[in-house]
Design a protein around this motif. Sequence first.
Motif, PDB file in Angstrom:
ATOM      1  N   HIS A  39       0.829  -1.211   0.000  1.00  0.00           N
ATOM      2  CA  HIS A  39       0.000   0.000   0.000  1.00  0.00           C
ATOM      3  C   HIS A  39       0.860   1.258   0.000  1.00  0.00           C
ATOM      4  O   HIS A  39       0.546   2.240  -0.689  1.00  0.00           O
ATOM      5  N   SER A  41       3.861   1.530  -1.246  1.00  0.00           N
ATOM      6  CA  SER A  41       4.466   1.649  -2.581  1.00  0.00           C
ATOM      7  C   SER A  41       3.461   2.197  -3.588  1.00  0.00           C
ATOM      8  O   SER A  41       3.809   3.043  -4.425  1.00  0.00           O
ATOM      9  N   ASN A  42       2.216   1.725  -3.518  1.00  0.00           N
ATOM     10  CA  ASN A  42       1.192   2.236  -4.435  1.00  0.00           C
ATOM     11  C   ASN A  42       0.941   3.718  -4.213  1.00  0.00           C
ATOM     12  O   ASN A  42       0.817   4.486  -5.173  1.00  0.00           O
ATOM     13  N   LEU A  43       0.883   4.131  -2.961  1.00  0.00           N
ATOM     14  CA  LEU A  43       0.674   5.547  -2.667  1.00  0.00           C
ATOM     15  C   LEU A  43       1.851   6.382  -3.160  1.00  0.00           C
ATOM     16  O   LEU A  43       1.660   7.450  -3.752  1.00  0.00           O
ATOM     17  N   LEU A  45       3.900   5.668  -5.638  1.00  0.00           N
ATOM     18  CA  LEU A  45       3.872   5.722  -7.098  1.00  0.00           C
ATOM     19  C   LEU A  45       2.785   6.662  -7.611  1.00  0.00           C
ATOM     20  O   LEU A  45       2.984   7.361  -8.615  1.00  0.00           O
ATOM     21  N   GLN A  46       1.652   6.700  -6.952  1.00  0.00           N
ATOM     22  CA  GLN A  46       0.597   7.614  -7.384  1.00  0.00           C
ATOM     23  C   GLN A  46       0.984   9.066  -7.136  1.00  0.00           C
ATOM     24  O   GLN A  46       0.678   9.943  -7.941  1.00  0.00           O
ATOM     25  N   PRO A  71       3.893   5.787 -13.945  1.00  0.00           N
ATOM     26  CA  PRO A  71       3.605   5.478 -12.535  1.00  0.00           C
ATOM     27  C   PRO A  71       2.348   4.634 -12.345  1.00  0.00           C
ATOM     28  O   PRO A  71       2.287   3.799 -11.443  1.00  0.00           O
ATOM     29  N   GLN A  72       1.359   4.821 -13.219  1.00  0.00           N
ATOM     30  CA  GLN A  72       0.151   4.004 -13.109  1.00  0.00           C
ATOM     31  C   GLN A  72       0.448   2.547 -13.471  1.00  0.00           C
ATOM     32  O   GLN A  72      -0.054   1.629 -12.817  1.00  0.00           O
ATOM     33  N   ALA A  75       2.286   1.065 -10.559  1.00  0.00           N
ATOM     34  CA  ALA A  75       1.376   0.774  -9.450  1.00  0.00           C
ATOM     35  C   ALA A  75       0.606  -0.519  -9.712  1.00  0.00           C
ATOM     36  O   ALA A  75       0.415  -1.329  -8.797  1.00  0.00           O
ATOM     37  N   ALA A  78       2.956  -3.274  -8.997  1.00  0.00           N
ATOM     38  CA  ALA A  78       3.121  -3.436  -7.544  1.00  0.00           C
ATOM     39  C   ALA A  78       1.926  -4.147  -6.933  1.00  0.00           C
ATOM     40  O   ALA A  78       2.085  -4.968  -6.015  1.00  0.00           O
ATOM     41  N   ILE A  79       0.740  -3.876  -7.433  1.00  0.00           N
ATOM     42  CA  ILE A  79      -0.460  -4.558  -6.922  1.00  0.00           C
ATOM     43  C   ILE A  79      -0.380  -6.048  -7.218  1.00  0.00           C
ATOM     44  O   ILE A  79      -0.674  -6.891  -6.354  1.00  0.00           O
ATOM     45  N   THR A  82       2.295  -7.648  -4.957  1.00  0.00           N
ATOM     46  CA  THR A  82       1.799  -7.745  -3.580  1.00  0.00           C
ATOM     47  C   THR A  82       0.785  -8.873  -3.448  1.00  0.00           C
ATOM     48  O   THR A  82       0.807  -9.630  -2.476  1.00  0.00           O
TER      49      THR A  82
END
Length: 143
Positions: A39, A41-43, A45-46, A71-72, A75, A78-79, A82
């Motif tokens: 989470h 990492s996603n934040l 990257l956004q 970046p999208q 992300a 990364a999802i 994860t």
Amino acid sequence: MTINLTVAVVIAVLYSVGFYLLMQRSLMRILLGIVVLGHGSNLLLQIAGGPPGRPPMLSLARPEEMTDPLPQAMALTAIVITFALTTFLLALAYRSWTLLGHDEVRDDVEDRRIQRLEKRLEADEDADDDDSVEDEPAKEAAQ
């Protein structure tokens, strides 16, 4: 591009909590650490993607108005990573629970053997250093 201080603190807290949980011995805490790090990492990257803009299609907008799609895409990657680690760790925790009755990670027998060997070698080196210090006056007297 400016980053809100609150978002930076939230990202720092997510990474700190995630790494703290990764250092625990319970597989469920390790699993939660992986999820929290995902989470964070996603934040991150956004936030790195910048403010929202127009879709990156040449016929719809000028290049200055377009949003960076990288970046999208990162992300989304990364999802997926994860999710894969989460399912793998859930399978490990389930197998550990059914076979051992707990999900605690045990020490490796080989690691303990190497630690004992290192301690023994250090003790031998210390003993050799002590013997050489005691023998020096005797050597000087013999000369």
